[in-house]
Design a protein around this motif. Structure first.
Motif, PDB file in Angstrom:
ATOM      1  N   PRO A   1       0.791  -1.241   0.000  1.00 50.75           N
ATOM      2  CA  PRO A   1       0.000   0.000   0.000  1.00 50.75           C
ATOM      3  C   PRO A   1       0.816   1.280   0.000  1.00 50.75           C
ATOM      4  CG  PRO A   1      -0.081  -1.057   2.145  1.00 50.75           C
ATOM      5  CD  PRO A   1       0.573  -2.028   1.210  1.00 50.75           C
ATOM      6  N   GLN A   2       2.077   1.247   0.441  1.00 48.69           N
ATOM      7  CA  GLN A   2       2.879   2.464   0.457  1.00 48.69           C
ATOM      8  C   GLN A   2       3.500   2.780  -0.902  1.00 48.69           C
ATOM      9  OE1 GLN A   2       3.861  -0.428   1.509  1.00 48.69           O
ATOM     10  NE2 GLN A   2       6.075  -0.720   1.470  1.00 48.69           N
ATOM     11  N   THR A   3       3.338   1.907  -1.878  1.00 47.31           N
ATOM     12  CA  THR A   3       3.970   2.089  -3.175  1.00 47.31           C
ATOM     13  C   THR A   3       3.034   2.798  -4.149  1.00 47.31           C
ATOM     14  OG1 THR A   3       3.181   0.021  -4.163  1.00 47.31           O
ATOM     15  CG2 THR A   3       5.177  -0.090  -2.795  1.00 47.31           C
ATOM     16  N   ALA A   4       3.651   3.504  -5.107  1.00 52.04           N
ATOM     17  CA  ALA A   4       2.851   4.156  -6.146  1.00 52.04           C
ATOM     18  C   ALA A   4       2.148   3.134  -7.028  1.00 52.04           C
ATOM     19  CB  ALA A   4       3.745   5.061  -6.985  1.00 52.04           C
ATOM     20  N   TRP A   5       2.685   1.914  -7.118  1.00 55.23           N
ATOM     21  CA  TRP A   5       2.062   0.874  -7.920  1.00 55.23           C
ATOM     22  C   TRP A   5       0.672   0.513  -7.387  1.00 55.23           C
ATOM     23  CZ3 TRP A   5       3.303  -0.819 -12.604  1.00 55.23           C
ATOM     24  CH2 TRP A   5       4.613  -0.646 -13.059  1.00 55.23           C
ATOM     25  N   ARG A   6       0.386   0.803  -6.113  1.00 50.51           N
ATOM     26  CA  ARG A   6      -0.927   0.471  -5.566  1.00 50.51           C
ATOM     27  C   ARG A   6      -2.031   1.279  -6.249  1.00 50.51           C
ATOM     28  NH1 ARG A   6      -2.248  -3.409  -1.631  1.00 50.51           N
ATOM     29  NH2 ARG A   6      -4.506  -3.376  -1.425  1.00 50.51           N
ATOM     30  N   ARG A   7      -1.668   2.403  -6.877  1.00 51.86           N
ATOM     31  CA  ARG A   7      -2.646   3.210  -7.593  1.00 51.86           C
ATOM     32  C   ARG A   7      -2.800   2.767  -9.051  1.00 51.86           C
ATOM     33  NH1 ARG A   7      -4.041   8.007  -5.196  1.00 51.86           N
ATOM     34  NH2 ARG A   7      -3.707   7.910  -2.955  1.00 51.86           N
ATOM     35  N   HIS A   8      -2.033   1.767  -9.469  1.00 49.66           N
ATOM     36  CA  HIS A   8      -2.132   1.294 -10.847  1.00 49.66           C
ATOM     37  C   HIS A   8      -3.517   0.708 -11.101  1.00 49.66           C
ATOM     38  CE1 HIS A   8      -1.238  -1.104 -14.478  1.00 49.66           C
ATOM     39  NE2 HIS A   8      -0.221  -0.278 -14.657  1.00 49.66           N
ATOM     40  N   SER A   9      -4.004   0.858 -12.326  1.00 52.45           N
ATOM     41  CA  SER A   9      -5.345   0.368 -12.652  1.00 52.45           C
ATOM     42  C   SER A   9      -5.472  -1.145 -12.519  1.00 52.45           C
ATOM     43  CB  SER A   9      -5.728   0.791 -14.070  1.00 52.45           C
ATOM     44  OG  SER A   9      -4.792   0.282 -15.014  1.00 52.45           O
ATOM     45  N   ASN A  10      -4.341  -1.874 -12.588  1.00 57.10           N
ATOM     46  CA  ASN A  10      -4.372  -3.334 -12.474  1.00 57.10           C
ATOM     47  C   ASN A  10      -4.096  -3.827 -11.053  1.00 57.10           C
ATOM     48  OD1 ASN A  10      -4.650  -3.118 -15.212  1.00 57.10           O
ATOM     49  ND2 ASN A  10      -2.958  -4.454 -15.758  1.00 57.10           N
ATOM     50  N   ALA A  11      -3.991  -2.912 -10.081  1.00 60.07           N
ATOM     51  CA  ALA A  11      -3.690  -3.318  -8.707  1.00 60.07           C
ATOM     52  C   ALA A  11      -4.819  -4.161  -8.133  1.00 60.07           C
ATOM     53  CB  ALA A  11      -3.448  -2.091  -7.838  1.00 60.07           C
ATOM     54  N   VAL A  12      -4.445  -5.226  -7.439  1.00 59.40           N
ATOM     55  CA  VAL A  12      -5.395  -6.194  -6.890  1.00 59.40           C
ATOM     56  C   VAL A  12      -5.457  -6.044  -5.370  1.00 59.40           C
ATOM     57  CG1 VAL A  12      -5.917  -8.654  -6.629  1.00 59.40           C
ATOM     58  CG2 VAL A  12      -4.936  -7.793  -8.775  1.00 59.40           C
ATOM     59  N   ARG A  13      -6.654  -5.970  -4.825  1.00 57.71           N
ATOM     60  CA  ARG A  13      -6.809  -5.940  -3.367  1.00 57.71           C
ATOM     61  C   ARG A  13      -6.735  -7.352  -2.798  1.00 57.71           C
ATOM     62  NH1 ARG A  13     -11.305  -2.854  -0.401  1.00 57.71           N
ATOM     63  NH2 ARG A  13     -12.803  -3.943  -1.725  1.00 57.71           N
ATOM     64  N   ALA A  14      -6.334  -7.433  -1.542  1.00 57.21           N
ATOM     65  CA  ALA A  14      -6.306  -8.710  -0.807  1.00 57.21           C
ATOM     66  C   ALA A  14      -5.611  -9.798  -1.606  1.00 57.21           C
ATOM     67  CB  ALA A  14      -7.720  -9.134  -0.424  1.00 57.21           C
ATOM     68  N   TYR A  15      -4.574  -9.424  -2.349  1.00 55.90           N
ATOM     69  CA  TYR A  15      -3.892 -10.382  -3.228  1.00 55.90           C
ATOM     70  C   TYR A  15      -3.204 -11.493  -2.447  1.00 55.90           C
ATOM     71  CZ  TYR A  15       0.089  -7.422  -1.931  1.00 55.90           C
ATOM     72  OH  TYR A  15       1.016  -6.717  -1.229  1.00 55.90           O
ATOM     73  N   ALA A  16      -2.658 -11.175  -1.270  1.00 54.66           N
ATOM     74  CA  ALA A  16      -1.970 -12.208  -0.494  1.00 54.66           C
ATOM     75  C   ALA A  16      -2.952 -13.254   0.011  1.00 54.66           C
ATOM     76  CB  ALA A  16      -1.215 -11.580   0.674  1.00 54.66           C
ATOM     77  N   LYS A  17      -4.138 -12.802   0.411  1.00 55.31           N
ATOM     78  CA  LYS A  17      -5.178 -13.742   0.848  1.00 55.31           C
ATOM     79  C   LYS A  17      -5.599 -14.633  -0.310  1.00 55.31           C
ATOM     80  CE  LYS A  17      -8.595 -15.201   3.579  1.00 55.31           C
ATOM     81  NZ  LYS A  17      -8.352 -16.035   4.773  1.00 55.31           N
TER      82      LYS A  17
END
Length: 616
Positions: free
Chosen positions: A268-284
């Motif tokens: 979440p601290q990375t700018a990549w988290r704002r990318h349109s392809n970013a996935v939530r709860a990916y580790a889960k």
């Protein structure tokens, strides 16, 4: 045995298979040998890597073979151990790896000049992980320099004879009875007795077998309702995993990742988290729902920066059966398993390669019989992540609170920064942080409406509840809504102070979110000089009754009394009362509605919001 300048490395795992003893046997023998040498006062700081020592200490304390004291702050524990040594009781300080070790330096310096018998026993990752970017791994051997009379770096696989020799040498040096005193005693004019350092590495598993078995059984029951994807019916593709120190400023790579349909698993601290392809709860998703897909259908992993948050991601970037590539300059990337197939220092070259190598399998895939099945590699990850996030946030708790804090902060009209605490906090935000604003996000109330009447009518005479030296929130030339966190070594040390410094530098409102243990760890940072400028800083304490991150690890299945004392460590103290005593404006909420209302207020001056969660 290998000699080094400051001590010795014993039981190097590159030279011997770890067949002599388990972690528990190794840790138990080490503690028992030190007790036999007269070290009966022990000061233990909870952690994961030093957990084998914690289990051994708890067992021996129960049989009254040593006096055990548990503290959450390594600096305080070090000075408590120093006090015991000054009272004539040789003492041992035990802590986990990373910045925890550095907190002992002031006490070690005092012991060096005062000639006091203080033994620092630090836990560590195996030596092979040093310099790989592994989480909470640094160069602990030699960290105390000439201030210690003896230092040893011991590794798993050490023989009983070697362990006995190491402990005997450390005890003799600590008591000033060594046949070959450390040169520093003469060169630095130190008294002959003094502090010593044993750095003991442990490999996983870090809990007793019965605890690990109980945890596995509990996890199996928890995940029994999961409906995993069939890898034979799922698409195949690439993943981009982004961690700390990753750089998302290269527009061409961002565009290539977007066009190729590559899921972005970003902290979440990375700018990549704002990318349109970013996935939530990916580790889960990667650890449960998509576990089989991640195991069989993953064709390539691109790693940007240093991901350190979760075990499923660590497993993915440590695989040897698929190409794992890194993008970034040396020192900003990971190589946990010596398995990196290629290092891309030029992001533009990688972007061109992705554009050329895009495969149809990363686009659409044949539709499954299930009408709701995802139609692409990216969509499959998105759907699994959203389902996982929805499950995590369906009830009032840490995840739902984090979701509200993220949305109200990152998508508010007024620029507000976010500082995330280490340990459980950043992992919770990692699961729920969105890459775009939910609709709708209400506008916060105007600041002038919320000011006391006297302040509105006469702005030159601010109300006493508003700090006179508070930084003007309008003075900001920086980009809005940045996310900060301390992930270099991922310690909880100085979190309030770090957020305070960032807010002073940024000169715009800042929200710090962390747990109650981290709050108590940095209480001193709440204080400030009466003539000093203060930032617009809101400290949000998620009070869930101790170090709940351990509940998600194997240690959560330990006997209740062991877990509570050695890992959970609930603290005594009134969070709001402590804040009020040093001039902060505190508020306590215990519901989602209360949290939403509290977050609608603008961040002005020094305020504290305590979120009380229901018992786990």
């Amino acid at each position: 045995m290998m000699r080094t300048v400051k001590g010795r490395v014993v039981g190097d795992t590159s030279q011997r298979d770890n067949q002599d003893a388990s972690n528990q046997q190794y840790a138990g023998d080490l503690v028992r040998l030190l007790v036999k040498q007269g070290f009966t006062d022990w000061f233990y700081c909870p952690g994961s890597r030093d957990a084998p020592l914690g289990y051994a200490l708890n067992h021996l304390a129960a049989s009254h073979r040593l006096d055990l004291h548990v503290r959450i702050d390594e600096r305080d524990a070090a000075f408590m151990a120093l006090g015991a040594a000054r009272a004539g009781h040789p003492a041992v300080l035990v802590m986990t790896s990373g910045t925890a070790v550095g907190n002992a330096l002031p006490a070690v310096m005092e012991a060096a000049h005062a000639g006091l018998a203080l033994l620092v026993l630090s836990a560590d990752r195996p030596a092979a992980l040093r310099g790989t970017g592994a989480n909470q791994t640094t160069w602990q051997p030699g960290i105390f320099g000439d201030f210690v009379r003896f230092a040893a770096d011991i590794q798993p696989g050490i023989t009983p004879a070697e362990l006995q020799d190491t402990v005997s040498a450390a005890a003799a040096a600590c008591q000033g009875e060594s046949a070959s005193p450390h040169p520093a005693t003469a060169e630095k004019h130190f008294p002959l007795p003094g502090p010593v350092h044993i750095n003991a590495s442990f490999i996983e598993p870090l809990a007793p077998p019965e605890t690990i078995e109980a945890f596995a059984t509990r996890a199996a029951r928890t995940n029994a309702s999961e409906e995993p994807f069939d890898p034979h019916q799922a698409p195949r593709g690439t993943l981009l995993i982004a961690g700390d120190l990753s750089d998302a400023t290269y527009a061409d790579l961002r565009e290539a990742v977007k066009n190729a349909g590559i899921p972005v698993l970003a902290e979440p601290q990375t700018a990549w988290r704002r990318h349109s392809n970013a996935v939530r709860a990916y580790a889960k998703a990667a650890g449960t729902t998509l576990a089989a897909v991640a195991e069989h259908n993953l064709e390539r992993v691109i790693v940007a920066g240093r991901p350190t948050l979760t075990r499923p991601i660590t497993r993915l970037i440590s695989r040897r059966d698929i190409p794992v590539e890194t993008v970034g300059t040396p020192g900003t990337t990971v190589n946990l398993a010596g398995n990196i197939a290629r290092q891309w220092e030029d992001a533009s070259t990688l972007a061109c390669e992705l554009a050329k190598a895009a495969q149809p399998s990363q686009g659409s895939a044949p539709r499954r019989p299930d009408a709701e099945a995802p139609e692409s590699w990216l969509e499959m990850w998105r759907v699994a992540g959203e389902k996982a996030a929805a499950t995590l946030t369906q009830d009032w708790g840490f995840h739902s609170a984090a979701q509200v804090i993220w949305d109200s902060t990152m998508y508010s009209p007024e620029p507000v920064d976010l500082f995330l605490g280490a340990s459980l906090t950043i992992r919770v935000f990692d699961a729920v942080a969105r890459n775009s604003a939910p609709n709708p996000i209400p506008d916060p109330p105007r600041a002038d409406v919320l000011m006391p009447r006297a302040s509105r009518e006469n702005p030159a005479q601010p109300d006493s509840s508003t700090p006179a030296q508070a930084i003007n929130p309008q003075v900001s030339t920086c980009d809005a809504h940045r996310v900060f966190t301390n992930r270099g070594l991922a310690g909880i040390d100085g979190t309030i102070a770090s957020a305070w410094g960032a807010a002073l530098a940024r000169r715009q409102p800042m929200r710090l979110v962390f747990g109650d243990v981290s709050f108590f760890h940095d209480l001193g940072a709440l204080c400030h000089g009466s003539a000093e400028e203060v930032p617009n800083l809101q400290v949000i304490v998620i009070n869930n009754g101790g170090g709940r991150i351990f509940g998600g690890l194997e240690h959560g299945a330990a006997p209740a009394d062991t877990f509570t004392r050695m890992f959970l460590t609930p603290q005594v103290g009134d969070v709001c009362g402590l804040a009020r005593a040093v001039g902060w404006q505190p508020e306590r909420v215990d519901s989602l509605a209360g949290l939403v209302s509290a977050l609608a207020q603008p961040v002005r001056g020094l305020s504290l919001l305590e979120i009380v969660l229901p018992p786990a």
